[in-house]
Scaffold this motif. Structure first.
Motif, PDB file in Angstrom:
ATOM      1  N   VAL A 195      31.858   0.118 -13.464  1.00  0.00           N
ATOM      2  CA  VAL A 195      30.659   0.945 -13.423  1.00  0.00           C
ATOM      3  C   VAL A 195      30.457   1.426 -11.993  1.00  0.00           C
ATOM      4  O   VAL A 195      30.532   0.640 -11.053  1.00  0.00           O
ATOM      5  CB  VAL A 195      29.423   0.150 -13.901  1.00  0.00           C
ATOM      6  N   ALA A 196      30.216   2.731 -11.830  1.00  0.00           N
ATOM      7  CA  ALA A 196      29.987   3.288 -10.489  1.00  0.00           C
ATOM      8  C   ALA A 196      28.696   2.718  -9.909  1.00  0.00           C
ATOM      9  O   ALA A 196      27.733   2.478 -10.642  1.00  0.00           O
ATOM     10  CB  ALA A 196      29.901   4.802 -10.580  1.00  0.00           C
TER      11      ALA A 196
ATOM     12  N   VAL B  22      40.516   1.274 -10.035  1.00  0.00           N
ATOM     13  CA  VAL B  22      41.793   1.612 -10.661  1.00  0.00           C
ATOM     14  C   VAL B  22      42.803   0.584 -10.188  1.00  0.00           C
ATOM     15  O   VAL B  22      42.558  -0.165  -9.240  1.00  0.00           O
ATOM     16  CB  VAL B  22      42.264   3.039 -10.288  1.00  0.00           C
ATOM     17  N   SER B  23      43.950   0.528 -10.836  1.00  0.00           N
ATOM     18  CA  SER B  23      45.005  -0.387 -10.403  1.00  0.00           C
ATOM     19  C   SER B  23      45.542   0.059  -9.051  1.00  0.00           C
ATOM     20  O   SER B  23      45.699   1.254  -8.802  1.00  0.00           O
ATOM     21  CB  SER B  23      46.142  -0.410 -11.424  1.00  0.00           C
ATOM     22  N   SER B  24      45.813  -0.893  -8.182  1.00  0.00           N
ATOM     23  CA  SER B  24      46.352  -0.533  -6.870  1.00  0.00           C
ATOM     24  C   SER B  24      47.794  -0.054  -6.976  1.00  0.00           C
ATOM     25  O   SER B  24      48.249   0.744  -6.158  1.00  0.00           O
ATOM     26  CB  SER B  24      46.267  -1.724  -5.912  1.00  0.00           C
ATOM     27  N   GLU B  25      48.519  -0.525  -8.003  1.00  0.00           N
ATOM     28  CA  GLU B  25      49.906  -0.104  -8.224  1.00  0.00           C
ATOM     29  C   GLU B  25      50.078   0.346  -9.675  1.00  0.00           C
ATOM     30  O   GLU B  25      49.634  -0.340 -10.602  1.00  0.00           O
ATOM     31  CB  GLU B  25      50.881  -1.245  -7.922  1.00  0.00           C
ATOM     32  N   VAL B  26      50.694   1.495  -9.862  1.00  0.00           N
ATOM     33  CA  VAL B  26      50.950   2.028 -11.192  1.00  0.00           C
ATOM     34  C   VAL B  26      52.389   2.529 -11.246  1.00  0.00           C
ATOM     35  O   VAL B  26      53.116   2.483 -10.250  1.00  0.00           O
ATOM     36  CB  VAL B  26      49.971   3.182 -11.538  1.00  0.00           C
TER      37      VAL B  26
ATOM     38  N   GLY C 196      33.346  11.619  -9.308  1.00  0.00           N
ATOM     39  CA  GLY C 196      33.490  12.641  -8.272  1.00  0.00           C
ATOM     40  C   GLY C 196      34.362  12.214  -7.117  1.00  0.00           C
ATOM     41  O   GLY C 196      34.826  13.059  -6.340  1.00  0.00           O
ATOM     42  N   ASP C 197      34.593  10.906  -6.969  1.00  0.00           N
ATOM     43  CA  ASP C 197      35.487  10.430  -5.900  1.00  0.00           C
ATOM     44  C   ASP C 197      36.929  10.848  -6.198  1.00  0.00           C
ATOM     45  O   ASP C 197      37.310  11.098  -7.344  1.00  0.00           O
ATOM     46  CB  ASP C 197      35.412   8.907  -5.762  1.00  0.00           C
TER      47      ASP C 197
ATOM     48  N   LYS D  85      49.690  12.933  -5.905  1.00  0.00           N
ATOM     49  CA  LYS D  85      48.785  13.724  -6.735  1.00  0.00           C
ATOM     50  C   LYS D  85      47.393  13.114  -6.640  1.00  0.00           C
ATOM     51  O   LYS D  85      47.239  11.887  -6.621  1.00  0.00           O
ATOM     52  CB  LYS D  85      49.251  13.763  -8.189  1.00  0.00           C
ATOM     53  N   THR D  86      46.384  13.968  -6.589  1.00  0.00           N
ATOM     54  CA  THR D  86      45.009  13.503  -6.456  1.00  0.00           C
ATOM     55  C   THR D  86      44.263  13.684  -7.777  1.00  0.00           C
ATOM     56  O   THR D  86      44.307  14.754  -8.389  1.00  0.00           O
ATOM     57  CB  THR D  86      44.278  14.259  -5.337  1.00  0.00           C
ATOM     58  N   PHE D  87      43.595  12.624  -8.201  1.00  0.00           N
ATOM     59  CA  PHE D  87      42.788  12.634  -9.413  1.00  0.00           C
ATOM     60  C   PHE D  87      41.311  12.538  -9.036  1.00  0.00           C
ATOM     61  O   PHE D  87      40.944  11.842  -8.077  1.00  0.00           O
ATOM     62  CB  PHE D  87      43.149  11.452 -10.311  1.00  0.00           C
ATOM     63  N   THR D  88      40.466  13.228  -9.789  1.00  0.00           N
ATOM     64  CA  THR D  88      39.022  13.150  -9.591  1.00  0.00           C
ATOM     65  C   THR D  88      38.434  12.175 -10.604  1.00  0.00           C
ATOM     66  O   THR D  88      38.653  12.323 -11.808  1.00  0.00           O
ATOM     67  CB  THR D  88      38.356  14.525  -9.757  1.00  0.00           C
ATOM     68  N   VAL D  89      37.708  11.185 -10.107  1.00  0.00           N
ATOM     69  CA  VAL D  89      37.130  10.165 -10.979  1.00  0.00           C
ATOM     70  C   VAL D  89      36.015  10.781 -11.816  1.00  0.00           C
ATOM     71  O   VAL D  89      35.123  11.462 -11.295  1.00  0.00           O
ATOM     72  CB  VAL D  89      36.587   8.978 -10.156  1.00  0.00           C
ATOM     73  N   LYS D  90      36.055  10.507 -13.104  1.00  0.00           N
ATOM     74  CA  LYS D  90      34.991  10.975 -14.000  1.00  0.00           C
ATOM     75  C   LYS D  90      34.934  10.051 -15.210  1.00  0.00           C
ATOM     76  O   LYS D  90      35.886   9.333 -15.515  1.00  0.00           O
ATOM     77  CB  LYS D  90      35.242  12.412 -14.446  1.00  0.00           C
TER      78      LYS D  90
END
Length: 480
Positions: A252-253, A258-262, A285-286, A310-315
């Motif tokens: 919860v924000a 997220v996992s540190s390694e994927v 939004g992060d 690659k950059t993902f936006t948290v939502k």
């Protein structure tokens, strides 16, 4: 014909030329035509004077290319040593050739067995790693060498258990333990070698005697090779199909994770490791950047990444309430009603109490300064001015009702009204216990629920948590 003794210095020079150019001991023979025997020998281990004759020498098969190279070296020697007579030169040349033939085994080009660590053009790497297994297999194809290897290892521990292929394995072990290759990049960059780049390979042999005894020679001892045969890599998206769910988004924000390694899988089922940063303390939004690990360069497949990150936006994260303004009037009205219902239920179950009237005067919001393990992230405390009747006497004090971990869902604050705390004890409700104080009415002492002042309520219900929580108070409400 025997060359005069004063020519001994010349023989020594020839010996040195031979050894410097071939790396092998020279068997130099002065031949006596009349007797058909060796008159003189520069000694070499295992060969004694007089052991060889013409018949033996004639049985040796000459390698014309190697013989030519050797003859050229001899010619160059005599060009630089003009004092040597024509007869002496002829005899010495003949004897050098005879020594060459007798001392020569089979030569192998070690560079043919040095592997590149990549098949991708522009991503090649050459660490001098030898394919010892293939090297041993090719050497053992020579029947004479095979016989010598088997003879050498026949007294090896448990030798009776070894078959022909096992002797090949033993030779492979000898190669691996005694041969190394140093690498000098002449053109190109290690890890980024491409077709046309040049690499100098130099063989380091730690046990020359063994290989000489087996009739195995490595020629040349160093070689500059030109990189070729590397395939052009296909550029693909290493992040194709990857989503936030693949990153293990949870929580919860503002404490999402997220996992540190994927990892992701390429078309040939090769797994590529990646790291995520940041991986904690996330809100909607992060930005989370996923980067291919530096040691996961995928050298053994014909792909290169279109991009390395690659950059993902948290939502889509649930969010904790972090500001009072997020709690709208409808939610606050439901909170107030729950508090009033709890107080009235308590009064109805206790004969000493009459009615209880609660008037909201403000709200405290406590939010965690950092992620809490096992505690609460936020607490909404609604403060009331309370009027109650105890044994017929009207009492005024301060009361409260609190809820923990209020969240934002679809843009609105959500509070679990079934989980709360208040001063009013009842088996019907989850409570913190019976906060209150003694009050004397006539000859009897009663327990009045609540706090005598707003300062006492603040001290006991708010200030005790300020070390780990930030405090926001609605306008006009007491705050130290």
């Amino acid at each position: 014909m025997i060359i005069a003794a004063e020519r001994e210095e010349t023989y020594e020079k020839v010996y040195k030329v031979w050894k410097d150019n071939t790396g092998r001991e020279l068997l130099s023979i002065l031949w006596n035509e009349s007797s058909g025997q060796c008159a003189r020998v520069f000694e070499e281990p295992g060969i004694q004077k007089g052991e060889l004759n013409k018949e033996t020498l004639n049985k040796e098969k000459l390698n014309t290319d190697e013989l030519k190279n050797t003859a050229l070296k001899v010619v160059n020697f005599f060009k630089n040593n003009k004092k040597v007579t024509g007869v002496a030169a002829g005899v010495i040349c003949l004897l050098i050739i005879i020594g060459f033939v007798l001392g020569r085994g089979k030569s192998f080009d070690f560079a043919n067995y040095v592997n590149l660590e990549s098949s991708i053009n522009g991503h090649g790497r050459c660490d001098g790693n030898i394919d010892y297994e293939q090297f041993a297999e090719d050497i053992m194809k020579d029947s004479k060498i095979q016989e010598k290897v088997q003879e050498y290892f026949k007294n090896y521990p448990l030798a009776e258990a070894y078959e022909e292929d096992d002797y090949e394995y033993l030779l492979e072990d000898k190669l691996e333990s005694n041969l190394d290759v140093t690498v000098d990049i002449k053109k190109g960059t290690q890890g980024e070698l491409k077709n046309g780049d040049k690499v100098k390979l130099t063989l380091v042999c730690n046990n020359k005697k063994f290989f000489q005894k087996m009739g195995i020679h490595f020629s040349p001892s160093s070689k500059t090779i030109t990189i070729k045969g590397l395939k052009d890599a296909e550029t693909i998206d290493y992040f194709d199909g990857m989503t936030l769910e693949d990153l293990g988004l949870q929580g919860v924000a503002p404490y999402g994770k997220v996992s540190s390694e994927v990892s992701n899988t390429l078309p040939d089922n090769k797994t590529i490791s990646m790291t995520c940063s940041p991986s904690e303390g996330l809100s909607n939004g992060d930005k989370v950047t996923v980067t291919i690990d530096s040691d996961s360069n995928n050298e053994d497949v014909a792909y290169v990444p279109k991009s390395k990150s690659k950059t993902f936006t948290v939502k889509g994260l649930e969010e904790y309430v972090i500001k009072l303004e997020q709690i709208d009037k409808d939610i606050m009205d439901s909170i107030v009603k729950q508090a009033q219902d709890a107080a009235m239920s308590y009064a109805a179950q206790n004969s000493d109490y009459g009615t209880v009237e609660l008037t909201p005067i403000g709200t405290y919001l406590l939010t965690a300064k950092e992620e809490i393990d096992g505690g609460y992230y936020n607490k909404v405390i609604v403060v009331f001015k309370a009027k109650s009747t105890i044994a017929g006497k009207q009492i005024e004090n301060y009361s409260y009702i609190s809820f923990t971990d209020a969240k934002m869902v679809d843009g609105k604050a959500v509070v679990d009204l079934g989980e709360y705390h208040s001063p009013y004890e009842s088996s019907l409700f989850s409570t913190e216990g019976g906060e209150g104080y003694d009050i004397v009415i006539g000859d009897s002492t009663y327990w009045a629920k609540g706090f005598k002042s707003i300062e006492e309520l603040f001290n006991q219900k708010v200030e005790t948590d300020v070390e780990a929580h930030n405090v926001e108070a609605s306008e006009g409400l007491y705050k130290r």
